[in-house]
Design a protein around this motif. Structure first.
Motif, PDB file in Angstrom:
ATOM      1  N   ASP A  68       0.649  -1.295   0.085  1.00 54.44           N
ATOM      2  CA  ASP A  68      -0.045   0.054  -0.043  1.00 54.44           C
ATOM      3  C   ASP A  68       0.940   1.286  -0.030  1.00 54.44           C
ATOM      4  N   GLY A 149      -5.069   1.494   5.862  1.00 55.76           N
ATOM      5  CA  GLY A 149      -4.915   0.519   6.824  1.00 55.76           C
ATOM      6  C   GLY A 149      -4.940   1.060   8.324  1.00 55.76           C
ATOM      7  N   SER A 150      -3.975   2.170   8.370  1.00 54.64           N
ATOM      8  CA  SER A 150      -3.948   2.985   9.463  1.00 54.64           C
ATOM      9  C   SER A 150      -4.800   4.076   9.314  1.00 54.64           C
ATOM     10  N   VAL A 273       5.237   2.296   8.590  1.00 57.36           N
ATOM     11  CA  VAL A 273       5.377   2.769   7.554  1.00 57.36           C
ATOM     12  C   VAL A 273       5.168   4.391   7.473  1.00 57.36           C
TER      13      VAL A 273
HETATM   14  S1  SF4 Z   1       1.902  -1.523   6.945  1.00 55.37           S
HETATM   15 FE1  SF4 Z   1       1.036   0.769   6.788  1.00 55.37          FE
HETATM   16  S2  SF4 Z   1       0.676   0.941   4.715  1.00 55.37           S
HETATM   17 FE2  SF4 Z   1       1.415  -1.162   4.715  1.00 55.37          FE
HETATM   18  S3  SF4 Z   1      -0.723  -2.289   4.917  1.00 55.37           S
HETATM   19 FE3  SF4 Z   1      -0.198  -1.713   7.066  1.00 55.37          FE
HETATM   20  S4  SF4 Z   1      -1.296   0.214   7.505  1.00 55.37           S
HETATM   21 FE4  SF4 Z   1      -1.362  -0.024   5.324  1.00 55.37          FE
END
Ligand code: SF4
Length: 281
Positions: A68, A149-150, A273
């Motif tokens: 992502d 995701g975050s 990340v």
């Molecule tokens: S690490 Fe961060 S960017 Fe990658 S899937 Fe998880 S929340 Fe999303």
């Protein structure tokens, strides 16, 4: 009057998109390594080592740290004495994102309509752009690509003044517990307090990209940053949600005056990340 060329802005944005996807900022990478030393759980230590190895391999091979590669958030600080030459500033930024995501083989994650027509725009545009006009001739761009995701784990609440300090602590802890493993911990957390419904989310985002280890200039808020981080790391969520002491790498707070009747609070959650780059032209 300082002149900044659109073609230079496009080139800078393109370069930052490609670099940010593959290289963790130094402060984030260092914080992960430091936290690994503090972990005594075997699984937590190993999970952090996997995260460290993944980030190192991504940097060495110029591969994205995560699939992502995010939506591009762009923060422009522009002096009143700067003149943009050669076209539209917005278009120059969008073109940089377009080129960076195309040439860097980064995943395009933007759909052109949020509800009825979720069709991919195919070039990761539009970016989300904020402008801050200041005195002088500075022209600075911060690029922070953010995975969802975050982002989906972030929350805002219009607290009442009577909710007080305890209300803020309870809300921040609730957001982190709600996020749990879904935000790919260890998290980088920005908390905004004050302003209004819209302003407070900007404060939280600004806090999230502030350097790890830095503190709010006011001692009470600085102490609250440390206290909340400690409380969060006692939840036991741990790296990737497998348990451990490292649920968050940092928690920064940004504040703004607010109305007598309110106390808005926003919590912006980022995963480990926590990509961001900046350039001055
Ligand atoms: S690490 Fe961060 S960017 Fe990658 S899937 Fe998880 S929340 Fe999303």
């Amino acid at each position: 009057m300082k002149e900044v060329q659109c073609q230079d802005i496009t080139a800078a944005i393109k370069k930052m998109c490609m670099e940010a996807a593959c290289q963790l900022p130094h402060d984030v990478f260092k914080a992960i390594k430091d936290k690994q030393l503090e972990e005594d759980g075997k699984l937590a230590k190993k999970t952090l080592q996997v995260i460290i190895d993944n980030a190192s391999l991504a940097s060495e091979n110029q591969m994205p740290i995560c699939q992502d590669t995010g939506m591009a958030f762009v923060y422009v600080t522009m002096g009143q004495e700067v003149h943009i030459q050669g076209g539209s500033l917005k278009e120059a930024i969008e073109e940089g994102v377009r080129q960076g995501y195309q040439e860097g083989y980064l995943r395009k994650s933007v759909v052109k309509d949020p509800l009825f027509n979720r069709v991919n725009t195919q070039d990761n545009t539009p970016a989300i752009i904020y402008y801050d006009i200041v005195p002088g001739d500075i022209f600075k761009i911060v690029l922070a690509p953010k995975g969802f995701g975050s982002e989906n784990m972030s929350q805002i609440k219009m607290l009442k003044p009577s909710d007080g300090l305890q209300g803020v602590k309870d809300f921040v802890l609730k957001v982190v517990n709600d996020a749990g493993p879904n935000a790919c911990p260890p998290m980088v957390i920005g908390v905004g307090i004050g302003g209004s419904f819209d302003k407070v989310t900007m404060l939280a985002k600004k806090a999230m990209i502030r350097e790890i280890g830095s503190h709010h200039p006011n001692q009470q808020y600085a102490a609250l940053e440390d206290e909340l981080l400690e409380m969060i790391n006692q939840t036991g969520i741990g790296p990737a949600g497998y348990g451990g002491k490292t649920t968050a790498l940092s928690l920064n707070i940004e504040t703004f005056p607010t109305h007598i009747a309110g106390m808005p609070v926003a919590v912006s959650i980022c995963c480990h990340v926590a990509r961001h780059k900046e350039v001055e032209l």
